[in-house]
Design an enzyme around this catalytic site. Structure first.
Site, PDB file in Angstrom:
ATOM      1  N   ASN A  37       0.701  -1.212   0.040  1.00 49.51           N
ATOM      2  CA  ASN A  37       0.209   0.216  -0.063  1.00 49.51           C
ATOM      3  C   ASN A  37       1.182   1.356   0.046  1.00 49.51           C
ATOM      4  OD1 ASN A  37      -2.597   1.411   0.113  1.00 49.51           O
ATOM      5  ND2 ASN A  37      -2.685   1.389   2.203  1.00 49.51           N
ATOM      6  N   HIS A 122     -13.919  -3.912  12.338  1.00 54.21           N
ATOM      7  CA  HIS A 122     -13.579  -2.697  12.539  1.00 54.21           C
ATOM      8  C   HIS A 122     -14.163  -1.751  13.052  1.00 54.21           C
ATOM      9  CE1 HIS A 122      -9.035  -2.534  10.608  1.00 54.21           C
ATOM     10  NE2 HIS A 122      -8.977  -4.515  11.339  1.00 54.21           N
ATOM     11  N   ARG A 147     -12.271  -4.251  17.189  1.00 53.55           N
ATOM     12  CA  ARG A 147     -11.581  -3.418  16.904  1.00 53.55           C
ATOM     13  C   ARG A 147     -11.761  -2.002  17.343  1.00 53.55           C
ATOM     14  NH1 ARG A 147      -7.031  -1.288  13.108  1.00 53.55           N
ATOM     15  NH2 ARG A 147      -8.483   0.193  12.872  1.00 53.55           N
ATOM     16  N   TYR A 159      -6.313   7.746  13.190  1.00 57.29           N
ATOM     17  CA  TYR A 159      -6.307   6.735  12.604  1.00 57.29           C
ATOM     18  C   TYR A 159      -7.356   5.975  12.740  1.00 57.29           C
ATOM     19  CZ  TYR A 159      -5.718   1.710  11.127  1.00 57.29           C
ATOM     20  OH  TYR A 159      -6.440   0.960  11.259  1.00 57.29           O
ATOM     21  N   ASP A 212      -6.013  -0.651  18.528  1.00 62.69           N
ATOM     22  CA  ASP A 212      -4.757  -0.782  17.037  1.00 62.69           C
ATOM     23  C   ASP A 212      -3.630   0.870  17.497  1.00 62.69           C
ATOM     24  OD1 ASP A 212      -3.523  -0.955  13.792  1.00 62.69           O
ATOM     25  OD2 ASP A 212      -2.318  -0.703  15.278  1.00 62.69           O
ATOM     26  N   HIS A 214      -0.679   2.045  16.301  1.00 60.79           N
ATOM     27  CA  HIS A 214      -0.417   2.320  14.996  1.00 60.79           C
ATOM     28  C   HIS A 214       0.386   2.748  15.333  1.00 60.79           C
ATOM     29  CE1 HIS A 214      -1.324   2.853  10.401  1.00 60.79           C
ATOM     30  NE2 HIS A 214      -1.919   1.230  11.116  1.00 60.79           N
ATOM     31  N   GLU A 238      -2.497  -3.156  19.916  1.00 59.59           N
ATOM     32  CA  GLU A 238      -1.235  -3.249  18.582  1.00 59.59           C
ATOM     33  C   GLU A 238      -0.741  -2.080  18.079  1.00 59.59           C
ATOM     34  OE1 GLU A 238      -4.530  -4.138  15.125  1.00 59.59           O
ATOM     35  OE2 GLU A 238      -2.658  -3.838  13.982  1.00 59.59           O
ATOM     36  N   GLU A 264       2.065  -6.515  11.780  1.00 62.41           N
ATOM     37  CA  GLU A 264       1.566  -6.448  10.651  1.00 62.41           C
ATOM     38  C   GLU A 264       2.977  -5.762   9.354  1.00 62.41           C
ATOM     39  OE1 GLU A 264      -1.852  -3.945  11.287  1.00 62.41           O
ATOM     40  OE2 GLU A 264      -0.796  -2.389  10.084  1.00 62.41           O
ATOM     41  N   ARG A 285       1.576 -10.705  13.964  1.00 62.60           N
ATOM     42  CA  ARG A 285       0.097  -9.620  13.469  1.00 62.60           C
ATOM     43  C   ARG A 285       1.275 -10.667  11.719  1.00 62.60           C
ATOM     44  NH1 ARG A 285      -3.736  -8.069  12.631  1.00 62.60           N
ATOM     45  NH2 ARG A 285      -3.449  -5.916  11.966  1.00 62.60           N
ATOM     46  N   HIS A 314      -2.929 -10.359   9.979  1.00 64.47           N
ATOM     47  CA  HIS A 314      -2.910  -8.876   9.227  1.00 64.47           C
ATOM     48  C   HIS A 314      -4.117  -8.860   8.660  1.00 64.47           C
ATOM     49  CE1 HIS A 314      -1.888  -4.394   7.250  1.00 64.47           C
ATOM     50  NE2 HIS A 314      -2.636  -4.841   8.262  1.00 64.47           N
ATOM     51  N   ASP A 318      -5.942  -3.074   2.725  1.00 63.53           N
ATOM     52  CA  ASP A 318      -5.297  -2.951   1.306  1.00 63.53           C
ATOM     53  C   ASP A 318      -4.296  -4.359   1.245  1.00 63.53           C
ATOM     54  OD1 ASP A 318      -4.663  -1.679   4.308  1.00 63.53           O
ATOM     55  OD2 ASP A 318      -2.566  -2.681   2.958  1.00 63.53           O
ATOM     56  N   GLU A 341      -7.974 -10.297  11.834  1.00 59.45           N
ATOM     57  CA  GLU A 341      -8.753  -9.092  11.465  1.00 59.45           C
ATOM     58  C   GLU A 341      -9.116  -9.428  10.311  1.00 59.45           C
ATOM     59  OE1 GLU A 341      -5.810  -6.032  10.185  1.00 59.45           O
ATOM     60  OE2 GLU A 341      -7.012  -5.119  11.022  1.00 59.45           O
ATOM     61  N   TRP A 404       2.419   7.945  11.449  1.00 61.40           N
ATOM     62  CA  TRP A 404       1.365   7.404  12.044  1.00 61.40           C
ATOM     63  C   TRP A 404       0.446   6.181  11.271  1.00 61.40           C
ATOM     64  CZ3 TRP A 404      -2.104   4.434   7.836  1.00 61.40           C
ATOM     65  CH2 TRP A 404      -3.729   4.963   7.929  1.00 61.40           C
TER      66      TRP A 404
END
Ligand code: CS2
Ligand code: MG
Length: 404
Positions: A37, A122, A147, A159, A212, A214, A238, A264, A285, A314, A318, A341, A404
C-alpha cells in the site's frame, strides 16, 4: 507442471491492488497478492522486470525450491518489496498445487484444526457515541470480537476513521501528496481509557475488545496506556510502539498485562524472531502477502507456537482478497491460531476478485474450493486503472514528523 507465463495485474477497484497470475502448460492458473500500500509499483516492477522471467520454465510444484531460489538468488535479502514479491509467487504456486490436486490449500497444509476462524471487525466513530452505535452493529451482526477506534478530541484526523462520505475507507489515499495529520499523544492517552470504559459500560465483557495504537507511542507511553486499559480486559493493544526497538517491549512487559500484538509490517521470520522468542508479544500479526507467502508465514507461526505466541494475521482492506484467503487457509490449520482481522474490501473489489470464503456467526472459513478459492476477472480489473495513492503522514504540533 511447467510454468509458461507469469503476469502482473495492477488494478484499483476501490483501492490499488497488485496481483501476480502464474499460468502452467496445462492452463492452470494461480494467484498471489503483491500489494504494498502506497508503494505498489515498486513490487509490480520487481516482479515484472526481475522475477517473472525467472519463473517461466520452472516446475510449479517445486514451491520450496522456488522460494529459496528467489530469496537466496536475489542476494539483497528481505525488505517489504522483495518479500511481497516472493510472497506473491509462493501463494500463486500453492494456489496452482491446490487446483492440480483438487484440494483447498488448507487440506494441503494438513487439514482443519478448527471449525471456523474467529474474526474481528473494525468499529469506529467520530465520537464515542458514534463508536458505540458502530460497535452495536458489529455485535448484532454476530461478531465476537471488535476493534474500536474513535476520533481523539482536539485532533483533526485519527487513525482508523473513515472520512465523512468515503464509506469504510479510512486509509485516505491522496493521489497528489500524503495527507498530513496532526498528533498529540497526551490527548490520546487521556482519551483511550475513556473510550474503552464507555464500550465496556455499554456492552459488557462478553466479547473481545481490540485497539490499534498504530505505532504512535514511546515505550513508556505504551506502558502507561497498557496499564490504563487493564480494567477493560483488552484482547490486545496493537502496535503500541514502533517495533524497530524490540528490546523496548520488555519495558511494556514490566508494567502492564495488557496483551500486545505486533507484526503487520514485518516481512520475514527474522523480524519476528526476537519478540517471539523473548515472549515480548502475545500475537504475531504478519500476513501472507507481506511476509514471504504461505510457506514463510507458516514458519513464523510455527516459531510463535514454540513460545506460546498466537497468530493474529493482518487483514486490512489493502491486503487483497487473495492474501486474505491465504491467511484463512493458514488460520484454519495452525495449532496456535489467535484471531483474524476482517476489515473487508470496499466495492467494487468484488467485481474483480471472486472469492469463496464465508463469514457466519463471528467466524470466517476459506471454503472448499481447490487452491486458495479466489479468481480474478481481468476484464473487470482493466476497468479500474491504477492511480498513485499515498498513506497519510503524521506530524506533531511543532511540525516534527511522527509515526502514522
Ligand atoms: C492497520 C492497517 O488494519 C490494521 O491493523 O494497521 O489498516 C494499516 O494501516 C494498513 O494496512 C496500511 O496500509
Ligand atoms: Mg494495525
Amino acid at each position: 507442471m511447467r510454468i509458461t507465463s507469469a503476469d502482473v495485474v495492477v488494478t484499483s477497484p476501490g483501492r490499488n491492488y497488485v496481483t501476480l497470475k502464474i499460468t502452467t502448460e496445462d492452463g492452470v492458473t494461480g494467484l498471489g497478492d503483491a500489494t504494498l500500500n502506497g508503494r505498489e509499483l515498486a513490487v509490480a516492477s520487481y516482479l515484472r522486470d526481475h522475477v517473472c522471467p525467472l519463473l517461466v520454465g520452472r516446475d510449479s510444484g517445486r514451491i520450496n525450491d522456488t522460494w529459496q531460489y528467489l530469496y537466496r538468488g536475489a542476494y539483497w535479502r528481505r525488505g517489504p518489496v522483495t518479500m511481497a514479491s516472493i510472497a506473491a509467487v509462493d501463494c500463486a504456486l500453492w494456489d496452482i498445487l491446490g487446483k492440480v490436486t483438487g484440494q483447498p490449500v488448507h487440506q494441503l497444509l494438513g487439514g482443519a484444526a478448527r471449525e471456523g476462524v474467529l474474526a474481528y471487525g473494525h468499529a469506529s466513530g467520530q465520537s464515542i457515541g458514534e463508536l458505540l452505535e458502530d460497535v452495536a452493529g458489529f455485535l448484532d451482526s454476530g461478531y465476537r470480537a471488535v476493534r474500536v477506534q474513535a476520533s481523539v478530541p482536539g485532533l483533526d484526523d485519527t487513525y482508523g476513521l473513515p472520512r465523512p462520505g468515503t464509506g469504510p475507507v479510512y486509509e485516505p489515499a491522496d493521489a497528489s501528496l500524503p495527507a498530513e495529520h496532526r498528533w498529540h499523544t497526551p490527548d490520546y492517552l487521556d482519551f483511550a481509557p475513556e473510550m474503552m470504559a464507555a464500550v465496556r459500560e455499554r456492552f459488557g465483557y462478553g466479547f473481545h475488545l481490540l485497539h490499534d495504537v498504530h505505532h504512535r507511542l514511546s515505550p513508556l507511553e505504551a506502558a502507561q496506556l497498557g496499564k490504563s486499559l487493564e480494567p477493560y480486559r483488552m484482547f490486545w493493544m496493537e502496535d503500541p510502539t514502533p517495533a524497530e526497538d524490540q528490546e523496548a517491549f520488555r519495558l511494556l512487559r514490566q508494567h502492564t498485562t495488557t496483551p500486545v500484538a505486533v507484526g503487520e509490517i514485518f516481512n520475514s521470520i527474522w523480524d519476528c524472531q526476537y519478540l517471539i522468542s523473548e515472549r515480548l508479544i502475545d500475537y504475531i500479526r504478519a500476513s501472507p502477502s507481506h511476509a514471504g507467502g504461505i510457506s514463510h508465514l507458516r514458519r513464523i507461526f510455527d516459531l510463535a507456537d514454540l513460545y506460546g505466541v498466537r497468530t493474529g494475521a493482518h487483514g486490512a482492506g489493502d491486503l487483497s482478497p487473495v492474501s486474505f484467503a491465504a491467511a484463512l487457509h493458514l488460520d484454519l490449520t495452525v495449532p496456535n491460531f489467535g484471531i483474524q482481522e476482517y476489515m473487508g474490501h470496499q466495492e467494487p473489489a468484488s467485481e474483480v476478485f471472486r472469492t469463496s470464503y464465508t463469514f457466519e456467526d463471528g467466524y470466517l472459513h476459506p471454503g472448499q474450493a481447490p487452491g486458495l478459492g479466489v479468481e480474478i476477472d481481468e476484464e473487470a480489473a482493466a476497468r479500474y486503472p491504477y492511480e498513485r495513492k499515498y498513506l497519510p503522514v503524521n506530524r506533531l504540533a511543532d511540525g516534527s514528523m511522527h509515526d502514522w
